[in-house]
Every structure is written in C-alpha cells, then in structure tokens.
Scaffold this motif. Structure first.
Motif, PDB file in Angstrom:
ATOM      1  N   VAL A 107       0.256   4.985  -0.401  1.00 39.50           N
ATOM      2  CA  VAL A 107       0.182   3.884  -1.545  1.00 39.50           C
ATOM      3  C   VAL A 107       0.491   2.525  -1.770  1.00 39.50           C
ATOM      4  N   HIS A 108      -0.320   1.797  -2.367  1.00 33.46           N
ATOM      5  CA  HIS A 108       0.284   0.448  -2.256  1.00 33.46           C
ATOM      6  C   HIS A 108       1.293   0.268  -3.641  1.00 33.46           C
ATOM      7  N   ILE A 109       2.379  -0.856  -3.531  1.00 32.91           N
ATOM      8  CA  ILE A 109       3.737  -1.011  -4.246  1.00 32.91           C
ATOM      9  C   ILE A 109       3.470  -2.590  -4.665  1.00 32.91           C
ATOM     10  N   PRO A 110       3.367  -3.158  -6.110  1.00 32.47           N
ATOM     11  CA  PRO A 110       3.634  -4.230  -6.060  1.00 32.47           C
ATOM     12  C   PRO A 110       4.353  -5.437  -5.621  1.00 32.47           C
ATOM     13  N   SER A 111       5.785  -4.597  -4.983  1.00 32.91           N
ATOM     14  CA  SER A 111       6.337  -5.355  -4.398  1.00 32.91           C
ATOM     15  C   SER A 111       7.171  -4.563  -3.034  1.00 32.91           C
ATOM     16  N   ASP A 112       8.047  -4.905  -2.187  1.00 32.50           N
ATOM     17  CA  ASP A 112       8.705  -4.639  -1.093  1.00 32.50           C
ATOM     18  C   ASP A 112      10.242  -3.911  -1.715  1.00 32.50           C
ATOM     19  N   ASP A 113      10.590  -5.172  -3.265  1.00 29.20           N
ATOM     20  CA  ASP A 113      11.637  -4.557  -3.857  1.00 29.20           C
ATOM     21  C   ASP A 113      11.391  -2.939  -3.903  1.00 29.20           C
TER      22      ASP A 113
ATOM     23  N   PRO B  57       4.067  -4.359   5.104  1.00 26.25           N
ATOM     24  CA  PRO B  57       4.186  -5.035   3.709  1.00 26.25           C
ATOM     25  C   PRO B  57       3.570  -3.948   2.742  1.00 26.25           C
ATOM     26  N   GLU B  58       4.380  -4.161   0.785  1.00 29.97           N
ATOM     27  CA  GLU B  58       4.098  -3.677  -0.083  1.00 29.97           C
ATOM     28  C   GLU B  58       3.337  -1.891  -0.711  1.00 29.97           C
ATOM     29  N   THR B  59       3.379  -1.055   0.673  1.00 33.17           N
ATOM     30  CA  THR B  59       2.698  -0.176   1.292  1.00 33.17           C
ATOM     31  C   THR B  59       3.533   1.060   1.456  1.00 33.17           C
ATOM     32  N   VAL B  60       3.434   2.265   0.770  1.00 28.59           N
ATOM     33  CA  VAL B  60       4.012   3.188   1.493  1.00 28.59           C
ATOM     34  C   VAL B  60       3.229   4.667   1.724  1.00 28.59           C
ATOM     35  N   VAL B  61       3.499   5.588   2.741  1.00 29.13           N
ATOM     36  CA  VAL B  61       2.940   6.128   3.658  1.00 29.13           C
ATOM     37  C   VAL B  61       2.633   7.607   3.057  1.00 29.13           C
ATOM     38  N   LEU B  62       2.093   8.527   2.486  1.00 33.45           N
ATOM     39  CA  LEU B  62       2.257  10.461   2.541  1.00 33.45           C
ATOM     40  C   LEU B  62       1.974  11.070   3.450  1.00 33.45           C
ATOM     41  N   SER B  63       2.680  11.976   3.683  1.00 37.51           N
ATOM     42  CA  SER B  63       1.868  11.992   5.461  1.00 37.51           C
ATOM     43  C   SER B  63       2.326  14.464   5.210  1.00 37.51           C
ATOM     44  N   SER B  64       1.046  14.820   5.518  1.00 42.22           N
ATOM     45  CA  SER B  64       1.337  16.321   5.031  1.00 42.22           C
ATOM     46  C   SER B  64       0.139  16.932   5.574  1.00 42.22           C
ATOM     47  N   PHE B  65      -0.216  17.824   5.930  1.00 45.92           N
ATOM     48  CA  PHE B  65      -1.322  19.189   6.344  1.00 45.92           C
ATOM     49  C   PHE B  65      -1.748  19.503   5.385  1.00 45.92           C
ATOM     50  N   ASP B  66      -1.065  19.755   4.144  1.00 42.06           N
ATOM     51  CA  ASP B  66      -1.906  20.191   2.647  1.00 42.06           C
ATOM     52  C   ASP B  66      -2.127  18.825   2.425  1.00 42.06           C
ATOM     53  N   PRO B  67      -4.222  18.803   1.972  1.00 36.29           N
ATOM     54  CA  PRO B  67      -4.442  17.490   1.358  1.00 36.29           C
ATOM     55  C   PRO B  67      -4.645  17.891  -0.076  1.00 36.29           C
TER      56      PRO B  67
ATOM     57  N   ILE C 201       5.190   4.799 -10.098  1.00 35.32           N
ATOM     58  CA  ILE C 201       5.882   3.269 -10.014  1.00 35.32           C
ATOM     59  C   ILE C 201       5.131   2.367 -10.833  1.00 35.32           C
ATOM     60  N   ALA C 202       4.163   2.756 -11.616  1.00 34.12           N
ATOM     61  CA  ALA C 202       4.018   2.345 -12.421  1.00 34.12           C
ATOM     62  C   ALA C 202       5.003   2.471 -14.193  1.00 34.12           C
ATOM     63  N   ASP C 203       5.854   4.108 -14.256  1.00 34.38           N
ATOM     64  CA  ASP C 203       6.516   4.075 -15.099  1.00 34.38           C
ATOM     65  C   ASP C 203       7.867   2.962 -15.033  1.00 34.38           C
ATOM     66  N   GLY C 204       7.693   2.888 -13.460  1.00 35.69           N
ATOM     67  CA  GLY C 204       9.305   2.404 -13.679  1.00 35.69           C
ATOM     68  C   GLY C 204       9.999   2.975 -12.991  1.00 35.69           C
ATOM     69  N   ARG C 205      10.639   4.211 -13.460  1.00 38.78           N
ATOM     70  CA  ARG C 205      11.800   5.123 -14.093  1.00 38.78           C
ATOM     71  C   ARG C 205      12.116   5.932 -13.117  1.00 38.78           C
ATOM     72  N   ILE C 206      12.589   5.499 -11.676  1.00 37.97           N
ATOM     73  CA  ILE C 206      13.110   6.803 -10.729  1.00 37.97           C
ATOM     74  C   ILE C 206      14.187   6.962 -10.151  1.00 37.97           C
ATOM     75  N   HIS C 207      14.212   8.800 -10.699  1.00 42.93           N
ATOM     76  CA  HIS C 207      15.567   9.194 -10.403  1.00 42.93           C
ATOM     77  C   HIS C 207      14.927  10.668 -10.721  1.00 42.93           C
ATOM     78  N   PRO C 208      15.844  11.257  -9.681  1.00 40.77           N
ATOM     79  CA  PRO C 208      15.097  12.974  -9.423  1.00 40.77           C
ATOM     80  C   PRO C 208      14.711  13.673 -10.790  1.00 40.77           C
ATOM     81  N   ALA C 209      14.998  13.112 -11.626  1.00 40.99           N
ATOM     82  CA  ALA C 209      14.375  14.502 -12.680  1.00 40.99           C
ATOM     83  C   ALA C 209      13.173  14.151 -13.178  1.00 40.99           C
TER      84      ALA C 209
END
Length: 517
Positions: free
Chosen positions: A211-217, A247-257, A271-279
């Motif tokens: 998944v591409h992210i806008p910045s490493d922050d 840079p600007e990438t996170v990887v998802l890993s799972s056997f279930d497509p 990422i688009a919403d910007g509010r990242i918390h458990p709920a």
C-alpha cells in the motif's frame, strides 16, 4: 306307418258312427254308411298289407347294406394291419443291422486300444532313448562350444531381448506415425480454432500486497503509541502489516486473498481519512468487508454471465467471486476460469457436443483454489466436494475432480477441461514462476534423464519445454534410443508438474576419425 293308417280309419269310422247315431231317423243312410265302413275296412287292410311288404323290403335292404359296410371295414382293417406288420418287420431288420454294426465297431475299438497300448510302450521306450541322446548331445555341444547350458540360455535370451527392443522401437515408430496421421490434423484444427476464437485479454495480473502512503510520517501514526494501532489492525483484519525502511510503502501479508484485499481497502480508507485509532480501524474494516463481499458477489455473477450460465447456486457464485483476488503463478484465477470455460465451449462446439456443460465445468474447475487455504487437500478434490454438496451434476463434479488427474478422466468432458486448462496456462506470458522454481524444474528434468543407463549429457532447452539427451552410441542403439525417449517422457509425466508439454529428443552420434600423415 300302418298304425297311422289304421288310426285314421278308426277315426273315420267313429265319425261315421257318430253321424249315424245322430241320424238314426234315416235308415237308408244307415245302410249307406255300413257300406262305406265296409269299403274303408277293406281299403285299410290293403294299405296295411302294402305297408308290411314295404317295411320287410326296407329291412332286407338295410341288412344287405350293413353287411356290405362290415365287409369293407374288415378289408380296410386287414390292409392296415398288414401294412403295420410290414413296417414293424422293417424296423426290426434295421435294429438288427445297427446292433451288428455296433458290435463290429466295438470289436474294432478293442483292437485299436490294444494297438495303442503296445504303441504307448514303444513311445515310452523311445522317449527314454531320446532323453539319453539329448543329454549326450548337450554334453558334446557344451564340450565343443566351451559354454554351459546356462550360458547358452543367457546368450539366447540376450539376442531375443535385443530383437525385441528393435521390434518394440519399430512398433512404436509405426504406431506414432499412424496415430499422428489420424489425430494431429484434427487436434490441431480444433485447438487452433478455439485459441483463435478466444479473443479475451491476457489473464496475467499482479496481486497488490503493498500500500502506498503519502509520506513516511504516516508509518508512525499507523504503528500508534506503543504499537496499539498496528496490533489492533492485525487483530481485526487477520493480516500481518509489515512496516520497514521501504520509502512510502507498507506491506500486507496473508494467505487469504480476500482477507488481504479487505485489509488493503481498510488501510487505504484509513490513510485517506487521516484518523487512525483502534475504534476507527474497526469501523473502517467493517465497511471494507461489506464492500469487498459485494465485489466478490458481483465478480462471481459477472463471470457466470460472461459464460452464459444462469442457474449457479448462490454459494457457488460467492466462492467463484473470491477467485478475483486469487492468483496462480501470477495468473488471475477468475479470469483463467472464464477463459477455460470459453475454450471448453469452443472445442465442444468443434466436436459437435453440447457447449453448456463444457462451459460450466470449465468455469468451476478451479473453484477449490478459493478455499484451499481453509481446507486440506488438492484444490481439484476440494472443488469437486464443494460442487457435489451444492447440487452440481455428477458429470460436472467428475470433470472438476479429474482436471489434474486426481482421479482417472473417463469422459470427453474431462479431457476437454484438461486441454482447455493447459491451453490457458501455457499461452505465452500467461504465467510466471520464480527463478528458484524454474531452476529446480530444469534440474529435475536433467536428473530424470541422467538416471538412465547410456545417457552421456542432458540439456534443457526452450525454458524447459524441450530436453536434448546425448547418449553413448556404443551403449545405446538406434532402436533403444526410441524406447529411451518414450521412457523419459513417461517418467516426466508421472513425476513432475509443468505447464504445456516437454519434448524429449534423444541424440545418438557415431564418429569415425582417421588421420593421414
């Protein structure tokens, strides 16, 4: 007859008497009546006498006729009796002749039996003499040839074996020529026509696991304080989230497509919403799961619609749609299934068969890959069990289960699905494999070939689709080279899995070198 006449006369007399009784007053009439009565009596007597004479004559005539009839019957019965006596006499004569013939034959059989007994004794005596002579000749031959009986037997078997190998090679070549002459043209026409008619896009696709992210922050925000966000994300989605120095990438890993796709959609929305918390993670995952399930059903319905199949079970459609997010050697499985269905229908049409069951079996042949990470076993068997539970016809279930030879294919539909699956997978660029798997496949091909006696070197050509086998000419004859090619090809079929086909070429070269000085 006479009694009837007498009765008539009496009645007439009575009538006259009554008449006279009534007419006593007239005496002249009484006398006239007496005269009439007297004449009637005379006439009655004459009639009676005539009747008696006629009866006597009839009686005598009847007696004469009866005597004549009895005489005729007697003569007829005497003739039949005479004829029967003659037949019985002839039959008795034949029986006596047969008895005499049987007696003569019995005597002849007794004489032959006696002769055979004497001949059997002579044969036994001659057999003993022949055995003795054979033993003497064998010993003399062993002395002259300096070979024991076992050595001669072994040499003879070697010669017979060499002749058998040559004949086997000749039979193989002749069989191949006949079969190819009859089958190659038709098979090529059918397959080429099906491939030409299949105008679908190439089925290769890369499954997105990053998944591409806008910045490493954003990586820190995704991880969260003390890692609570990433732990929640992995716990809710069931997918591993790998955040490294890329840079600007996170990887998802799972056997279930499907689960991996759901996690990807949820992460992109976070990422688009910007509010990242458990709920917020749980809320976004629920929305993403609903969206992906809708896409799965839509993909399954669209695939069935593209193939012209309208009566699939809803659960089969849902499982079929999951193949949208499943790949095999880089080939999207859902597109591959649609392509196999099209090829099956085209080849069935070329062969004059019903297209509908062929398309249905082609579309469902890889459905087990959608759940093979949840159920143990080969995907063909898993898919067949699923189709059987959801009410598919036995011929469809058998074609699904037999398309990788997990069971023996025994119908035209089974062979069509196998051929269409191989065509779709073997098209140029349809599938990719890792360099490590590619190298292992080539090594396995060379290992199978080098294990045979007389093989000098082996070269895997054309990306493993052609195998050149160099043999030692002094150890492998031309006939044995033909047999060796078939043996290697059969061993590759039994021990390896590969797309398309592998051509085995055995090369036997003899060189004679002369040097002039």
């Amino acid at each position: 007859m006479e009694w009837i006449i007498i009765g008539i006369i009496c009645l007439a007399a009575g009538a006259i008497g009554s008449y006279l009784f009534v007419s006593n007053a007239n005496n002249s009439k009484v006398q006239e009546a007496a005269r009439v009565v007297s004449e009637a009596e005379q006439r009655a007597r004459r009639i009676t006498e005539d009747a008696q004479r006629d009866a006597e004559t009839a009686r005598k005539t009847s007696l004469v006729e009866a005597r004549e009839e009895i005489l005729k019957l007697k003569q007829s019965s005497e003739g039949e009796e005479k004829k029967r006596k003659q037949e019985l006499q002839a039959m008795e004569n034949r029986i006596m002749q047969r008895e005499e013939s049987l007696d003569r034959r019995n005597d002849a059989l007794d004489r032959k039996e006696h002769q055979l007994s004497s001949l059997q004794g002579q044969i036994d005596k001659r057999k003993v003499e022949v055995d003795e002579l054979f033993g003497k000749q064998t010993a003399e031959l062993e002395r002259i040839a300096v070979l024991t009986r076992e050595d001669a037997h072994r040499e003879l078997l070697d010669r017979v074996r060499a002749d058998a190998v040559r004949e086997e090679a000749q039979i193989l070549r002749e069989s191949e020529q006949r079969v190819r002459a009859r089958a190659d043209k038709t098979a090529r026409e059918i397959v080429s026509t099906a491939i030409q008619r299949c105008a679908s896009d190439q089925a290769s696709e890369i499954t997105v696991t990053s998944v591409h992210i806008p910045s490493d922050d954003l990586k820190g925000r995704i991880i969260g304080r003390e890692g609570r966000n990433i732990r929640t994300f992995e716990q809710v989605t069931g997918v591993s989230l790998v955040i490294d120095d890329t840079p600007e990438t996170v990887v998802l890993s799972s056997f279930d497509p499907v689960r991996r796709e759901t996690a990807r959609v949820a992460l992109e929305n976070l990422i688009a919403d910007g509010r990242i918390h458990p709920a917020r993670i749980e809320e976004m995952y629920a929305k993403a799961e609903t969206l992906v399930n809708e896409r799965v059903v839509e993909a399954g319905e669209q695939a069935a619609f593209d193939c012209g199949i309208q009566d699939l079970h809803p659960d089969l459609i849902k499982v079929l749609g999951r193949l949208r997010y499943r790949t095999s050697f880089g080939q999207n499985v859902l597109r591959h299934s649609v392509q196999v269905a099209s090829l099956c229908g085209m080849m069935a049409s070329e062969l004059g068969l019903d297209e509908t069951p062929a398309k249905r079996a082609g579309l469902l042949h890889d459905i087990g890959k959608a759940i093979d990470h949840d159920v143990e076993g080969p995907h063909a068997v898993i898919g067949a069990d699923l189709c059987r539970r959801l009410g598919e016809r036995p011929e469809i279930v058998h074609a699904v289960e037999a398309h990788h030879a997990d069971i023996e294919p025994n119908t035209v539909l089974d062979v069509l699905v196998q051929a269409a699956d191989a065509i779709s997978a073997a098209r140029p660029g349809a599938r990719r494999e890792s360099a490590e798997a590619y190298i292992k496949r080539l090594e396995k091909l060379e290992e199978i070939s080098n294990a045979h006696e007389g093989v000098e070197r082996t070269y895997a050509m054309q990306a493993g689709r052609e195998l050149h086998v160099m043999v030692q000419p002094e150890k492998v004859s031309d006939a044995e080279a033909t047999v060796l090619a078939h043996d290697i090809a059969r061993q590759i079929e039994d021990g390896m899995q590969y797309p398309g086909q592998v051509r085995v070429v055995v090369i036997r070269e003899s060189r004679a070198v002369g040097i002039a000085k």
